[in-house]
Design an enzyme around this catalytic site. Structure first.
Site, PDB file in Angstrom:
ATOM      1  N   HIS A 134     111.218  98.240 -11.128  1.00 61.40           N
ATOM      2  CA  HIS A 134     110.366  98.706 -12.226  1.00 61.40           C
ATOM      3  C   HIS A 134     110.181 100.215 -12.089  1.00 61.40           C
ATOM      4  CE1 HIS A 134     108.622  94.423 -12.823  1.00 61.40           C
ATOM      5  NE2 HIS A 134     109.567  94.671 -13.711  1.00 61.40           N
ATOM      6  N   ARG A 147     108.550 101.148 -17.611  1.00 60.36           N
ATOM      7  CA  ARG A 147     108.763 100.034 -16.679  1.00 60.36           C
ATOM      8  C   ARG A 147     110.216  99.540 -16.664  1.00 60.36           C
ATOM      9  NH1 ARG A 147     105.842  95.114 -14.921  1.00 60.36           N
ATOM     10  NH2 ARG A 147     107.044  93.236 -15.384  1.00 60.36           N
ATOM     11  N   GLU A 201     103.988  93.484  -3.170  1.00 59.64           N
ATOM     12  CA  GLU A 201     103.332  94.472  -4.028  1.00 59.64           C
ATOM     13  C   GLU A 201     102.558  95.428  -3.128  1.00 59.64           C
ATOM     14  OE1 GLU A 201     103.447  94.815  -7.299  1.00 59.64           O
ATOM     15  OE2 GLU A 201     104.188  92.892  -8.088  1.00 59.64           O
ATOM     16  N   HIS A 215     107.615  96.119  -4.813  1.00 57.01           N
ATOM     17  CA  HIS A 215     107.016  96.509  -6.087  1.00 57.01           C
ATOM     18  C   HIS A 215     105.673  97.185  -5.780  1.00 57.01           C
ATOM     19  CE1 HIS A 215     109.393  93.916  -9.060  1.00 57.01           C
ATOM     20  NE2 HIS A 215     109.889  93.571  -7.877  1.00 57.01           N
ATOM     21  N   GLU A 255     107.038 102.269 -10.620  1.00 57.21           N
ATOM     22  CA  GLU A 255     106.520 101.891  -9.299  1.00 57.21           C
ATOM     23  C   GLU A 255     107.171 102.757  -8.221  1.00 57.21           C
ATOM     24  OE1 GLU A 255     107.084  97.626  -9.187  1.00 57.21           O
ATOM     25  OE2 GLU A 255     106.021  97.372 -11.084  1.00 57.21           O
TER      26      GLU A 255
END
Length: 423
Positions: free
Chosen positions: A179, A239, A389, A316, A182
């Site tokens: 993405h 994104r 994440e 991510h 990020e």
């Protein structure tokens, strides 16, 4: 009545769909964290996102969602929130101001130098990977698994002791940057490459040498280079990929849409959960699985080496989560206990580094999603397939300050070692 008003307003106020290469000015935009009490609240936010009234940045455990709201939509959105009696807080009063500060930081980067005090363009990341391979030619090589829509290399680095004789070793795959917005995700993978080769984390070299004897590591730091470069030049919150994806409102007179969400583009329950049919949406999965150059290239390389891959790990941001398969069903997979033990080991290692708390959950507990790379890898037989994440939990979100790169890298390197010990 309030939502009807929002739908009409969408035709005139600033929306989040970028139809050209003009830079978006985020001055006056705000980020709200909203507590969703019931399904109707969730549906209202989903409809806002579909109509491009807001941009959903992150969804948290316990029914919270972070939304980016333009000045033109702020009062109608706030009125809807208050009418629905939802609690909220303002995380960022002026997003544009903070983006300008970030741009100043980027300008402090020294051309031709790569370090972990800043975020760097794709070109400099690739040059650094090549430099690592030259400096450690007995342990590392770079190669491209394909090219992006705009022609950029999807450059990977393979690292192992006695590299020329490592083809038969079990393989560890790590990727980041799927993405575009990020930024810390690919930088952490770059940190891993440097650590494995002793450029940082020298105190861990005995551990790494043992791991390099046992495994070959394939790292793809930047899996969506087109999107990332666009997030640097034009839209900080971009994104997706950058391939044209269709027409706005199915009518090209309104303009064209760009990009596919690459983490909805894998063939794992493709197109069913957590996606949109609107080609301008951030979660548009494309018309078919593996429609994107980067997802096809990842698929082909992983399938070619499938029997050797023992760990698939994708980075991510943000939210500080260790995510386990599967994302599109609440039914637990047969390897649930194995996944849970791996997640527990990883989050414990992170917590023991700087005290940061990452939650160990199944992806579906965050929100249902189809088409993720993690789920596809798991369905192909890679039992240990996970997503992490990274920092933070919303104060900065995707705009994590560069000063947080090294601590984020360190704590997740410890998690990485803990995961490898679970194999």
């Amino acid at each position: 009545m309030i939502f009807v008003f929002l739908g009409v307003l969408a035709a005139t106020a600033t929306s989040f769909s970028v139809l050209n290469d003009d830079e978006i000015d985020y001055s006056g935009y705000k980020i709200l964290r909203v507590n969703l009490k019931e399904d109707a609240d969730t549906e209202m936010v989903r409809e806002w996102a579909e109509s491009e009234s807001v941009n959903v940045l992150g969804e948290g455990i316990g029914g919270t969602v972070d939304i980016l709201v333009s000045p033109g939509f702020y009062q109608p959105v706030l009125s809807s929130i208050e009418q629905a009696e939802m609690n909220y807080e303002v995380l960022d009063e002026d997003v544009g101001r903070e983006i300008e500060e970030e741009k100043k930081e980027l300008l402090r980067a020294i051309p031709g130098v790569f370090d972990f005090t800043n975020y760097y363009a794709v070109r400099y990341q690739h040059l650094h990977l090549d430099a690592l391979a030259r400096a450690h030619s007995d342990k590392a090589e770079t190669f491209s698994i394909g090219t992006s829509y705009e022609g950029r290399d999807l450059k990977a680095i393979r690292i192992s002791n006695n590299l020329v004789n490592s083809d038969s070793k079990p393989m560890i795959w790590v990727d980041g940057g799927i993405h575009a917005r990020e930024w810390v995700s690919h930088t952490v993978v770059m940190y891993f490459a440097n650590a494995l080769l002793g450029e940082v984390e020298q105190q861990k070299q005995a551990t790494f040498n043992s791991l390099l004897d046992k495994y070959q590591f394939v790292l793809l730091p930047m899996s969506n280079p087109d999107g990332y470069e666009y997030s640097r030049s034009s839209n900080r919150f971009w994104r997706k990929t950058r391939r044209p994806s269709g027409c706005k409102y199915n009518n090209c007179n309104y303009g064209r849409c760009y990009g596919i969400d690459p983490n909805r583009n894998f063939d794992a329950d493709f197109g069913n959960k957590g996606v949109s049919r609107n080609p301008c949406s951030d979660v548009y999965p494309g018309k078919q699985a593996f429609s994107e150059n980067n997802t096809k290239a990842m698929r082909d390389y992983i399938l070619k080496n499938l029997s050797q891959i023992k760990l698939y790990l994708s980075f991510h941001s943000y939210s500080q989560l260790f995510l386990k398969p599967i994302g599109y069903t609440t039914r637990k997979p047969k390897d649930y206990a194995t996944h849970d033990a791996a997640g527990s080991a990883a989050v414990s290692a992170i917590r023991n580094t700087y005290g940061k708390v990452y939650k160990n959950i199944r992806s579906v507990e965050l929100y249902p999603t189809s088409g993720s790379s993690q789920d596809w890898a798991y369905l192909k037989g890679i039992v240990h397939s996970y997503t992490i994440e990274l920092r933070d939990t919303g104060r900065y979100g995707f705009r994590l300050p560069a000063r947080e790169i090294v601590p984020t890298g360190k704590e997740n390197l410890n998690a990485f070692i803990a995961l490898l010990n679970q194999l």
